[in-house]
Design an enzyme around this catalytic site. Structure first.
Site, PDB file in Angstrom:
ATOM      1  CG  HIS A 236       5.154   0.891   2.823  1.00 18.51           C
ATOM      2  ND1 HIS A 236       4.315   2.647   2.330  1.00 18.51           N
ATOM      3  CD2 HIS A 236       4.597   1.204   4.205  1.00 18.51           C
ATOM      4  CE1 HIS A 236       4.381   2.814   3.363  1.00 18.51           C
ATOM      5  NE2 HIS A 236       3.568   2.136   4.411  1.00 18.51           N
TER       6      HIS A 236
ATOM      7  CG  HIS B 217      -0.131  -0.070   2.737  1.00 16.03           C
ATOM      8  ND1 HIS B 217       0.244  -0.617   2.946  1.00 16.03           N
ATOM      9  CD2 HIS B 217      -0.094   1.471   2.986  1.00 16.03           C
ATOM     10  CE1 HIS B 217       0.909  -0.769   4.217  1.00 16.03           C
ATOM     11  NE2 HIS B 217       1.162   0.797   4.490  1.00 16.03           N
TER      12      HIS B 217
ATOM     13  NE  ARG C  89       2.395   6.593   9.195  1.00 14.88           N
ATOM     14  CZ  ARG C  89       1.461   5.706   8.986  1.00 14.88           C
ATOM     15  NH1 ARG C  89       1.646   4.871   7.958  1.00 14.88           N
ATOM     16  NH2 ARG C  89      -0.315   6.316   8.377  1.00 14.88           N
TER      17      ARG C  89
ATOM     18  CG  ASP D 261       1.751   5.416   4.647  1.00 15.64           C
ATOM     19  OD1 ASP D 261       0.545   4.169   4.676  1.00 15.64           O
ATOM     20  OD2 ASP D 261       2.673   5.511   5.022  1.00 15.64           O
TER      21      ASP D 261
HETATM   22 FE   LIG Z   1       1.597   2.309   5.341  1.00 13.38          FE
END
Ligand SMILES: [Fe+2]
Length: 278
Positions: free
Chosen positions: A254, A104, A269, A106
């Site tokens: 990723h 995917h 994150r 983000d």
């Molecule tokens: Fe991700």
């Protein structure tokens, strides 16, 4: 790759298409000249890795803010540390499976998907749980000119119907009828800083290509997903405690390799806002 001379950092490529490990910088105490080199290396390599970074939440966010304003994730913020809604906590264990085990990019269901994501390994397994990235720019470059022309001008629909809207998907909050995001993005986008083109569809959030019949859209998307993740366009990173990955969300996909399901893994994150893909 142009301008590949660095005075303050060392940049060691990890794979042919993308990815480089950077040494010589502590992200919590960067001067402007070192940041400028990191920024240049990031545009050249699409994803950078830094080992042994001593970053608390404040420094993690401050590093992100050097790139732009930080995003608060619409569906993944309830586990954020107290006072840090911008930090997305990604935790997995035997009881709580990894959420990102498929390829995917983000947050592409947003009109303005993030420009960059900065992921820190807080608790990482001794083996397994690697992350892979794919260069959608290298994948675009490898297409025939005829296919490149065919994709130009196509627009895809992105939404959360395969992820956060699904009952079985492990998210903290579900979109409801009022905030189910849908976005239209070009199938090929041009990077606003490097002017390179890349394929901008991904299997987690892209629903269909507008104007094609369902079977046509499905076949074309299936080909693009498979093509982007050709091993030659990917790199793979093994996490160590306090390693940091910084990726360009405008030209990469990723995924986690969920091969050590029993181990506890905690990642944090920070996500930097981006512009509207064009
Ligand atoms: Fe991700």
């Amino acid at each position: 790759m142009s301008n590949e001379v660095y005075e303050r950092i060392e940049v060691r490529p990890l794979a042919g298409a993308l990815g480089a490990e950077v040494s010589g910088a502590q992200l919590g105490e960067l001067d402007d000249a070192t940041f400028a080199e990191i920024h240049r290396a990031w545009l050249a390599h699409e994803v950078l890795f830094f080992r042994d970074q001593d970053l608390g939440p404040e420094q993690h966010k401050a590093f992100g803010r050097r790139f732009g304003a930080l995003q608060v994730h619409p569906f993944l913020h309830s586990r954020a540390p107290e006072g840090h809604p911008e930090i997305v906590v990604l935790e997995s264990s035997a009881e709580r499976p990894v959420v990102a085990a498929g390829w995917h990019t983000d947050v592409t269901f947003a009109e303005r998907p993030p420009m960059a994501s900065i992921l820190r390994g807080v608790d990482v397994p001794a083996w397994g749980g690697d992350t892979m990235w794919a260069s959608c720019r290298a994948a675009y470059d490898a297409l025939s000119p005829t296919m490149q022309r065919m994709l130009e001008g196509l627009v895809a629909v992105h939404d959360t119907s395969k992820t956060f809207s699904r009952g079985a998907y492990p998210s903290e909050r579900r979109p409801d009828a009022n905030d189910t995001p849908t976005a239209l993005h070009p199938v090929v986008r041009t990077h606003p800083e490097t002017a390179r083109k890349s394929i901008f569809v991904n299997p987690a959030f892209t629903l269909r290509i507008k104007g094609l019949r369902p079977a046509e859209s499905d076949a074309l998307l299936k080909f693009l997903y498979q093509h982007v993740t050709t091993p030659e366009f990917t790199c793979r990173f093994h996490w160590t405690k306090n390693a940091v990955a910084l990726w360009d969300n405008r030209c990469t996909q990723h995924r986690v390799v969920a091969d050590n399901l029993k181990a506890y893994r905690r990642m944090e994150r920070v996500t930097v806002e981006g512009d509207r893909p064009a």
